[in-house]
Design an enzyme around this catalytic site. Sequence first.
Site, PDB file in Angstrom:
ATOM      1  N   GLY A  51     -25.893  40.380  20.328  1.00  0.00           N
ATOM      2  CA  GLY A  51     -25.678  40.718  18.927  1.00  0.00           C
ATOM      3  C   GLY A  51     -24.207  40.894  18.616  1.00  0.00           C
ATOM      4  O   GLY A  51     -23.824  41.834  17.924  1.00  0.00           O
ATOM      5  N   HIS A  52     -23.380  39.993  19.153  1.00  0.00           N
ATOM      6  CA  HIS A  52     -21.938  40.046  18.904  1.00  0.00           C
ATOM      7  C   HIS A  52     -21.316  38.701  19.249  1.00  0.00           C
ATOM      8  O   HIS A  52     -21.965  37.819  19.797  1.00  0.00           O
ATOM      9  CB  HIS A  52     -21.278  41.162  19.721  1.00  0.00           C
ATOM     10  CG  HIS A  52     -21.358  40.964  21.195  1.00  0.00           C
ATOM     11  ND1 HIS A  52     -22.392  41.464  21.951  1.00  0.00           N
ATOM     12  CD2 HIS A  52     -20.555  40.295  22.056  1.00  0.00           C
ATOM     13  CE1 HIS A  52     -22.208  41.117  23.215  1.00  0.00           C
ATOM     14  NE2 HIS A  52     -21.097  40.404  23.306  1.00  0.00           N
ATOM     15  N   SER A  53     -20.036  38.567  18.913  1.00  0.00           N
ATOM     16  CA  SER A  53     -19.231  37.432  19.367  1.00  0.00           C
ATOM     17  C   SER A  53     -17.919  38.007  19.881  1.00  0.00           C
ATOM     18  O   SER A  53     -17.615  39.180  19.677  1.00  0.00           O
ATOM     19  CB  SER A  53     -18.994  36.427  18.238  1.00  0.00           C
ATOM     20  OG  SER A  53     -18.083  36.934  17.296  1.00  0.00           O
ATOM     21  N   ARG A  98     -23.976  35.549  19.940  1.00  0.00           N
ATOM     22  CA  ARG A  98     -25.045  35.421  20.923  1.00  0.00           C
ATOM     23  C   ARG A  98     -26.023  36.573  20.827  1.00  0.00           C
ATOM     24  O   ARG A  98     -25.645  37.707  20.540  1.00  0.00           O
ATOM     25  CB  ARG A  98     -24.493  35.314  22.344  1.00  0.00           C
ATOM     26  CG  ARG A  98     -24.126  36.608  23.070  1.00  0.00           C
ATOM     27  CD  ARG A  98     -22.821  37.273  22.686  1.00  0.00           C
ATOM     28  NE  ARG A  98     -21.710  36.412  22.432  1.00  0.00           N
ATOM     29  CZ  ARG A  98     -20.833  36.005  23.341  1.00  0.00           C
ATOM     30  NH1 ARG A  98     -20.887  36.455  24.552  1.00  0.00           N
ATOM     31  NH2 ARG A  98     -19.851  35.207  23.011  1.00  0.00           N
ATOM     32  N   ILE A 123     -16.763  41.208  17.752  1.00  0.00           N
ATOM     33  CA  ILE A 123     -17.221  41.236  16.359  1.00  0.00           C
ATOM     34  C   ILE A 123     -18.700  41.577  16.446  1.00  0.00           C
ATOM     35  O   ILE A 123     -19.506  40.779  16.927  1.00  0.00           O
ATOM     36  CB  ILE A 123     -17.001  39.887  15.648  1.00  0.00           C
ATOM     37  CG1 ILE A 123     -15.514  39.530  15.613  1.00  0.00           C
ATOM     38  CG2 ILE A 123     -17.579  39.949  14.229  1.00  0.00           C
ATOM     39  CD1 ILE A 123     -15.213  38.170  15.004  1.00  0.00           C
TER      40      ILE A 123
END
Length: 134
Positions: A51-53, A98, A123
């Site tokens: 749940g981030h990049s 992802r 992020i």
Amino acid sequence: MTTVENVQVLKIPVIDDVRGNLAYIQSGVIPFEFKRIYYLFDVPSTAFRGGHSHIQQQEILIALSGSFEVVVHDGIEKKSYLLNKPNVGLLITTGIWRELQNFSSGSVCLVLASDMFKEEDYIRDYDEFLKSKK
């Protein structure tokens, strides 16, 4: 700009042996020098991870045991990968959102990261991620 086409499935070298196989990762096997290794385990099948990049960090995800799904998104296109073999890694480059889901019982996800943990490289808000892609 990075896209889901930059995400790659990597074959981890294996030495086959009747006594048991040995997979190895060393300099030159993956496209970056890793500075951090971590792993996820005991993840409930209904849970989501990721749940981030990342702005600068690259990662390789490997299912050491069991299986899980990795959904990657570049702001336009989504792609999904099932990781279920310990000799296959998924290279996730910078600027790719992802999400990890559908963990099987006993699954272990090993992550090789190109840098140390830096909160400012993450992020974590999806809308902020989409804005960064414009």
